[in-house]
Enzyme design. Structure first.
Site, PDB file in Angstrom:
ATOM      1  N   THR A 176      18.640  38.951  76.636  1.00 43.26           N
ATOM      2  CA  THR A 176      18.769  37.498  76.744  1.00 43.26           C
ATOM      3  C   THR A 176      17.443  36.837  76.399  1.00 43.26           C
ATOM      4  O   THR A 176      16.387  37.295  76.800  1.00 43.26           O
ATOM      5  CB  THR A 176      19.122  37.132  78.196  1.00 43.26           C
ATOM      6  OG1 THR A 176      20.339  37.779  78.517  1.00 43.26           O
ATOM      7  CG2 THR A 176      19.269  35.631  78.365  1.00 43.26           C
ATOM      8  N   ARG A 204      34.159  37.755  80.696  1.00 42.61           N
ATOM      9  CA  ARG A 204      32.976  37.873  81.560  1.00 42.61           C
ATOM     10  C   ARG A 204      31.928  36.812  81.189  1.00 42.61           C
ATOM     11  O   ARG A 204      31.625  36.578  80.035  1.00 42.61           O
ATOM     12  CB  ARG A 204      32.381  39.263  81.402  1.00 42.61           C
ATOM     13  CG  ARG A 204      31.151  39.553  82.287  1.00 42.61           C
ATOM     14  CD  ARG A 204      29.868  39.368  81.542  1.00 42.61           C
ATOM     15  NE  ARG A 204      28.708  39.853  82.305  1.00 42.61           N
ATOM     16  CZ  ARG A 204      27.445  39.635  81.963  1.00 42.61           C
ATOM     17  NH1 ARG A 204      27.176  38.930  80.889  1.00 42.61           N
ATOM     18  NH2 ARG A 204      26.458  40.100  82.677  1.00 42.61           N
ATOM     19  N   GLY A 230      22.948  40.257  84.225  1.00 42.23           N
ATOM     20  CA  GLY A 230      23.258  38.984  84.854  1.00 42.23           C
ATOM     21  C   GLY A 230      23.854  39.079  86.234  1.00 42.23           C
ATOM     22  O   GLY A 230      23.625  38.214  87.083  1.00 42.23           O
TER      23      GLY A 230
END
Ligand code: GLY
Length: 314
Positions: A176, A204, A230
């Protein structure tokens, strides 16, 4: 091997490389981006930021560089798909006044960060998800694009042969993308963008579009964003926690460390995952901390352009 080569390359190019520590003195403006790819991305925003441009423009510009790069398989175009072959994107953006916008489970749009900014600026909402987010993007003039590149498609087809769901501990490349900036007016902003966990279940949503999890900005205190699995960040509302620790007087590095310690204390399987937080405070001090070794961020100021390697719990 690959990691060593990358660090060597970065070291040659940027001459400086060091462990995370607090900035020696306040420098404004400044921009930080997760992972080594942030060096190139930060540059895209720098000229404007150095001339007095806003932090919110800087974080959007930087995120867009990463989203448009088909070789970056963790965001935007070329992102790895879910287990059904859909590239689904999450992103959010936040400014020093606490204004925020986000998109979750968005398909077919190269720049989710820009859609998130439009959500912030043009709607009464904070999050738009799925088909609704896409319809909003199209109405705003964004163009629908097939985000699944041949490379990501080939890897997904290979994965389908075993279809084993096993999140990878990402310590050697990138994941990310989170970006934080402080502009010459002393305003903070942040952005976060991702294609999420590779081969995740369809539907998701991770931490990246959730304000307080993947990103949090408080203009009077500081800002934090993160990279990694996450689910661990969602369960501890990590970025909000880091900003709250800074509010209590902790430095950015100390605050990130305390948020990692919270994950370690609360989530039994933390050893199987990576999470890395990066934070800046309103004075321009910066820092990071991660579960596993390997997390890093790119810093750009008027005097420095370096990769800073985070310390870690393990
Ligand atoms: N941190 C990105 C994700 O878990 O989706």
């Amino acid at each position: 091997m690959r990691y060593t080569a990358q660090l060597g390359f970065v070291g040659v190019l940027f001459k400086d490389f060091r462990w995370a520590k607090e900035a020696p003195k306040s420098e404004m403006p400044l921009i930080v981006s997760t992972w080594h790819t942030g060096i190139k991305a930060n540059r895209a925003a720098w000229d404007d930021l150095a001339k007095g441009g806003t932090a919110i423009d800087a974080v959007e510009t930087t995120a867009k560089v990463e989203e448009a790069d088909p070789n970056n398989q963790s965001v935007g175009l070329g992102g790895r798909p879910d287990r059904d072959g859909h590239v689904t994107l999450d992103a959010c953006i936040m400014d020093h006044k606490g204004q925020a916008g986000s998109v979750a489970f968005l398909e077919g749009i190269v720049h989710p960060i820009s859609v998130a900014r439009r959500v912030m600026e043009k709607t009464p909402h904070v999050i738009l998800a799925g088909e609704g987010a896409k319809q909003f993007a199209l109405a705003e003039g964004f163009v629908e694009t097939d985000l699944l590149t041949e490379k990501s498609k080939k890897e997904w087809k290979e994965w389908l042969k075993t279809a084993q769901y096993k999140p990878v501990i990402n310590v050697e490349s990138h994941d990310t993308i989170g970006i934080l900036a402080l502009d010459m007016q002393g305003h903070l902003a942040g952005a976060c963008t991702t294609s999420g966990l590779a081969y995740k279940m369809h539907g998701r949503v991770g931490d990246s579009p959730i304000i307080g999890a993947g990103l949090f900005v408080d203009g009077e205190v500081g800002a934090c964003t993160c990279s990694g699995l996450g689910e661990l960040v969602l369960k501890t509302l990590g970025s909000f926690l880091v900003v709250e620790f800074m509010r209590q007087g902790k430095s950015p590095t100390q605050a990130c460390k305390k948020a990692i310690e919270r994950i370690v204390a609360k989530i039994p399987n933390y050893r199987e995952a990576q999470v890395g937080f990066v934070a800046i405070d309103k004075h321009g001090r910066h820092g990071a901390y991660a579960i596993q070794p390997g997390f890093e961020y790119a810093l750009k100021t008027t005097t420095q352009e370096i990769i800073i390697k985070s310390k870690s719990y393990l």
